[in-house]
Design a protein around this motif. Structure first.
Motif, PDB file in Angstrom:
ATOM      1  N   ALA A 284     -20.405 -36.345  38.142  1.00  0.00           N
ATOM      2  CA  ALA A 284     -19.173 -35.806  38.903  1.00  0.00           C
ATOM      3  C   ALA A 284     -18.455 -34.780  37.880  1.00  0.00           C
ATOM      4  CB  ALA A 284     -18.158 -36.810  38.649  1.00  0.00           C
ATOM      5  N   ASP A 285     -18.567 -34.916  36.528  1.00  0.00           N
ATOM      6  CA  ASP A 285     -18.120 -33.675  35.574  1.00  0.00           C
ATOM      7  C   ASP A 285     -18.856 -32.283  35.806  1.00  0.00           C
ATOM      8  OD1 ASP A 285     -16.213 -33.196  33.454  1.00  0.00           O
ATOM      9  OD2 ASP A 285     -18.545 -33.162  32.131  1.00  0.00           O
ATOM     10  N   PHE A 286     -20.176 -32.696  35.722  1.00  0.00           N
ATOM     11  CA  PHE A 286     -20.936 -31.531  35.802  1.00  0.00           C
ATOM     12  C   PHE A 286     -20.853 -30.893  37.273  1.00  0.00           C
ATOM     13  CE2 PHE A 286     -25.130 -30.490  38.006  1.00  0.00           C
ATOM     14  CZ  PHE A 286     -25.478 -29.202  37.334  1.00  0.00           C
ATOM     15  N   LEU A 287     -20.672 -31.382  38.351  1.00  0.00           N
ATOM     16  CA  LEU A 287     -20.330 -30.815  39.576  1.00  0.00           C
ATOM     17  C   LEU A 287     -18.944 -30.122  39.531  1.00  0.00           C
ATOM     18  CD1 LEU A 287     -21.748 -33.714  42.184  1.00  0.00           C
ATOM     19  CD2 LEU A 287     -22.997 -31.485  41.397  1.00  0.00           C
ATOM     20  N   GLN A 288     -18.088 -30.441  38.435  1.00  0.00           N
ATOM     21  CA  GLN A 288     -16.825 -30.023  38.598  1.00  0.00           C
ATOM     22  C   GLN A 288     -15.876 -30.476  39.695  1.00  0.00           C
ATOM     23  OE1 GLN A 288     -17.590 -25.664  38.059  1.00  0.00           O
ATOM     24  NE2 GLN A 288     -17.315 -25.839  35.865  1.00  0.00           N
ATOM     25  N   ILE A 289     -16.051 -31.807  40.081  1.00  0.00           N
ATOM     26  CA  ILE A 289     -15.583 -32.521  41.237  1.00  0.00           C
ATOM     27  C   ILE A 289     -14.197 -33.221  40.416  1.00  0.00           C
ATOM     28  CG2 ILE A 289     -16.863 -32.178  43.015  1.00  0.00           C
ATOM     29  CD1 ILE A 289     -17.668 -34.896  42.690  1.00  0.00           C
ATOM     30  N   ILE A 290     -14.467 -33.667  39.089  1.00  0.00           N
ATOM     31  CA  ILE A 290     -13.411 -34.181  38.252  1.00  0.00           C
ATOM     32  C   ILE A 290     -12.927 -33.433  37.163  1.00  0.00           C
ATOM     33  CG2 ILE A 290     -14.065 -36.334  39.064  1.00  0.00           C
ATOM     34  CD1 ILE A 290     -15.217 -36.617  36.101  1.00  0.00           C
ATOM     35  N   GLN A 291     -11.837 -33.437  36.575  1.00  0.00           N
ATOM     36  CA  GLN A 291     -11.370 -33.045  35.354  1.00  0.00           C
ATOM     37  C   GLN A 291     -10.863 -34.062  34.332  1.00  0.00           C
ATOM     38  OE1 GLN A 291     -10.061 -31.377  38.403  1.00  0.00           O
ATOM     39  NE2 GLN A 291     -11.900 -29.871  38.220  1.00  0.00           N
ATOM     40  N   GLY A 292     -12.180 -34.135  33.524  1.00  0.00           N
ATOM     41  CA  GLY A 292     -11.746 -35.227  32.446  1.00  0.00           C
ATOM     42  C   GLY A 292     -11.434 -36.631  32.697  1.00  0.00           C
ATOM     43  N   LYS A 293     -10.913 -37.053  33.758  1.00  0.00           N
ATOM     44  CA  LYS A 293     -10.714 -38.424  34.092  1.00  0.00           C
ATOM     45  C   LYS A 293     -10.893 -38.611  35.690  1.00  0.00           C
ATOM     46  CE  LYS A 293      -5.661 -38.682  34.445  1.00  0.00           C
ATOM     47  NZ  LYS A 293      -4.624 -39.643  33.792  1.00  0.00           N
ATOM     48  N   THR A 294     -11.201 -39.598  36.264  1.00  0.00           N
ATOM     49  CA  THR A 294     -11.416 -40.024  37.631  1.00  0.00           C
ATOM     50  C   THR A 294     -11.195 -41.500  37.733  1.00  0.00           C
ATOM     51  OG1 THR A 294     -13.136 -39.786  39.245  1.00  0.00           O
ATOM     52  CG2 THR A 294     -14.029 -40.513  37.242  1.00  0.00           C
ATOM     53  N   SER A 295     -11.258 -41.868  39.053  1.00  0.00           N
ATOM     54  CA  SER A 295     -11.558 -43.304  39.563  1.00  0.00           C
ATOM     55  C   SER A 295     -12.381 -43.220  40.720  1.00  0.00           C
ATOM     56  CB  SER A 295     -10.325 -43.875  39.941  1.00  0.00           C
ATOM     57  OG  SER A 295      -9.769 -43.262  40.928  1.00  0.00           O
ATOM     58  N   PHE A 296     -13.341 -44.153  40.936  1.00  0.00           N
ATOM     59  CA  PHE A 296     -14.233 -44.196  41.874  1.00  0.00           C
ATOM     60  C   PHE A 296     -14.568 -45.438  42.355  1.00  0.00           C
ATOM     61  CE2 PHE A 296     -16.560 -44.473  37.901  1.00  0.00           C
ATOM     62  CZ  PHE A 296     -17.645 -45.293  38.296  1.00  0.00           C
TER      63      PHE A 296
ATOM     64  N   ALA B  20     -12.185 -43.931  34.898  1.00  0.00           N
ATOM     65  CA  ALA B  20     -13.047 -43.504  33.565  1.00  0.00           C
ATOM     66  C   ALA B  20     -12.411 -42.104  33.006  1.00  0.00           C
ATOM     67  CB  ALA B  20     -14.550 -43.047  34.376  1.00  0.00           C
ATOM     68  N   THR B  21     -12.900 -41.960  31.836  1.00  0.00           N
ATOM     69  CA  THR B  21     -12.636 -40.644  31.242  1.00  0.00           C
ATOM     70  C   THR B  21     -14.043 -40.086  30.547  1.00  0.00           C
ATOM     71  OG1 THR B  21     -12.021 -41.693  29.108  1.00  0.00           O
ATOM     72  CG2 THR B  21     -10.169 -41.054  30.503  1.00  0.00           C
ATOM     73  N   ILE B  22     -14.035 -38.664  30.632  1.00  0.00           N
ATOM     74  CA  ILE B  22     -15.277 -38.280  29.716  1.00  0.00           C
ATOM     75  C   ILE B  22     -14.743 -37.140  29.076  1.00  0.00           C
ATOM     76  CG2 ILE B  22     -15.828 -36.664  31.909  1.00  0.00           C
ATOM     77  CD1 ILE B  22     -18.557 -36.756  30.875  1.00  0.00           C
ATOM     78  N   ASN B  23     -15.318 -36.949  27.649  1.00  0.00           N
ATOM     79  CA  ASN B  23     -14.643 -36.177  26.512  1.00  0.00           C
ATOM     80  C   ASN B  23     -16.112 -35.894  25.610  1.00  0.00           C
ATOM     81  OD1 ASN B  23     -13.462 -34.694  24.854  1.00  0.00           O
ATOM     82  ND2 ASN B  23     -12.142 -36.533  24.297  1.00  0.00           N
ATOM     83  N   ASN B  24     -16.535 -34.828  25.759  1.00  0.00           N
ATOM     84  CA  ASN B  24     -17.761 -34.213  25.029  1.00  0.00           C
ATOM     85  C   ASN B  24     -18.814 -35.136  25.198  1.00  0.00           C
ATOM     86  OD1 ASN B  24     -16.559 -31.960  23.554  1.00  0.00           O
ATOM     87  ND2 ASN B  24     -15.663 -33.539  22.120  1.00  0.00           N
ATOM     88  N   GLY B  25     -19.107 -35.577  26.571  1.00  0.00           N
ATOM     89  CA  GLY B  25     -20.273 -36.091  26.941  1.00  0.00           C
ATOM     90  C   GLY B  25     -20.146 -37.738  26.558  1.00  0.00           C
ATOM     91  N   ILE B  26     -18.899 -38.269  26.073  1.00  0.00           N
ATOM     92  CA  ILE B  26     -18.740 -39.709  25.885  1.00  0.00           C
ATOM     93  C   ILE B  26     -17.931 -40.277  26.952  1.00  0.00           C
ATOM     94  CG2 ILE B  26     -17.791 -41.519  24.273  1.00  0.00           C
ATOM     95  CD1 ILE B  26     -20.191 -40.127  23.072  1.00  0.00           C
ATOM     96  N   VAL B  27     -18.571 -40.981  27.838  1.00  0.00           N
ATOM     97  CA  VAL B  27     -17.711 -41.449  28.827  1.00  0.00           C
ATOM     98  C   VAL B  27     -17.297 -43.099  28.684  1.00  0.00           C
ATOM     99  CG1 VAL B  27     -17.922 -42.317  31.372  1.00  0.00           C
ATOM    100  CG2 VAL B  27     -19.341 -40.520  30.544  1.00  0.00           C
ATOM    101  N   SER B  28     -16.132 -43.166  28.901  1.00  0.00           N
ATOM    102  CA  SER B  28     -15.248 -44.395  28.691  1.00  0.00           C
ATOM    103  C   SER B  28     -15.038 -45.084  30.256  1.00  0.00           C
ATOM    104  CB  SER B  28     -14.020 -44.421  28.167  1.00  0.00           C
ATOM    105  OG  SER B  28     -13.274 -45.437  27.870  1.00  0.00           O
ATOM    106  N   LEU B  29     -15.573 -46.179  30.624  1.00  0.00           N
ATOM    107  CA  LEU B  29     -15.692 -46.580  31.747  1.00  0.00           C
ATOM    108  C   LEU B  29     -15.037 -47.874  31.792  1.00  0.00           C
ATOM    109  CD1 LEU B  29     -16.712 -46.553  34.904  1.00  0.00           C
ATOM    110  CD2 LEU B  29     -18.571 -47.778  34.086  1.00  0.00           C
ATOM    111  N   LYS B  30     -13.967 -48.191  32.792  1.00  0.00           N
ATOM    112  CA  LYS B  30     -13.088 -49.424  32.852  1.00  0.00           C
ATOM    113  C   LYS B  30     -13.788 -50.257  33.755  1.00  0.00           C
ATOM    114  CE  LYS B  30      -8.542 -51.246  33.259  1.00  0.00           C
ATOM    115  NZ  LYS B  30      -7.324 -51.007  33.898  1.00  0.00           N
TER     116      LYS B  30
END
Ligand SMILES: N[C@@H](CCC[C@H](N)C(=O)O)C(=O)O
Length: 258
Positions: A85-97, A106-116
């Motif tokens: 989703a980050d690659f597709l630029q449909i989210i900006q750093g954080k999302t919910s799905f 979830a958040t993504i920072n420098n390729g590290i994803v933190s998923l709740k």
């Protein structure tokens, strides 16, 4: 018709990733999915993930195991989904799905994803193992010589023998002296050992804490495919604010002729 696909891996758990917002992928055809996941006759992957629009949450992750059947929650797949989703630029750093087990932040920072992950309210302690559902069912068993273990043979025996038709994913774990753990997983739906399993690693971290073997609120896990961290809160045996943290990477892109 050609469909663009991407290949992602999260600590070596690999997935075919498809943007299905236009609903063009034949997702009801289990044979197509199984063939795409085949490592000799297809692209090769532990699973296939569709990114779809969702009215309530924005996006939905639809996850299939490599046997072509829709699976329950996939933790590593979820991390790869966020990277996609980050690659597709449909989210900006954080999302919910939305996913099979409900809503995930979830958040993504420098390729590290933190998923709740979902809260875990029930942990069953058995004589030689622990069982819980972290979005997918997981058996966790401590073993002595993890490196030498035949995970395929022992995992299959427990997956079918102990858990009947529905089955369970089977995790074998061994502690390191520094308080971290090595984990190997036999995955239901892949019916083999995978290099890493996110919901499995989550189950192992909670199990080690529940048994009093791990004291803090974060656990470092080593899988064959790389390292993951699990953070959580616990009160009266209920686990909340569980985060699965680690890298998720795009590996390549291609086209499927459907
Ligand atoms: N690889 C996944 C686990 C997926 C769930 C499982 N195979 C099932 O449907 O039982 C993960 O990273 O959590």
């Amino acid at each position: 018709m050609d469909i663009i696909f991407y290949k992602y891996q999260g600590t070596g758990n690999d997935f075919i990733m498809i943007d299905n917002r236009q609903k063009l992928f034949p997702k009801n055809n289990a044979n197509v999915i199984e063939n795409l996941c085949d490592r000799r006759f297809g692209i090769g992957a532990d699973g296939l993930i569709l990114l779809e629009n969702d009215e309530m949450s924005g996006y939905r992750m639809v996850y299939f195991n490599s046997d072509g059947k829709e699976g329950s929650m996939c933790g590593n797949g979820g991390r790869c989904f966020v990277a996609f989703a980050d690659f597709l630029q449909i989210i900006q750093g954080k999302t919910s799905f939305d996913a099979a087990d409900g809503l995930h932040e979830a958040t993504i920072n420098n390729g590290i994803v933190s998923l709740k992950m979902q809260n875990v309210n029930e942990i069953k302690v058995k004589p030689n193992a622990i069982f819980m559902d972290t979005g997918s069912p997981h058996h966790v068993q401590i073993v002595e010589n993890l490196e030498a273990l035949d995970v395929f043979k022992e995992g299959a025996k427990l997956r079918y023998g102990l858990y009947g038709e529905k089955g369970s994913n089977i995790n074998f774990v061994s502690p390191r002296v520094d308080g971290s753990y090595d984990v190997r997983t036999y995955e239901r739906g892949v019916e083999d050992e995978t290099l890493s399993c996110g919901t499995g690693v989550t189950a192992v971290a909670l199990a080690m804490h529940h048994l009093g073997k791990s004291k803090g609120n974060q656990v470092q896990i080593h899988t064959k495919g790389g390292d993951l961290k699990v953070e959580f809160d616990e009160k009266d045996g209920i686990y909340t604010d569980i985060f699965l943290i680690g890298s998720a990477k795009q590996v390549f892109k291609g086209e499927i002729e459907c």
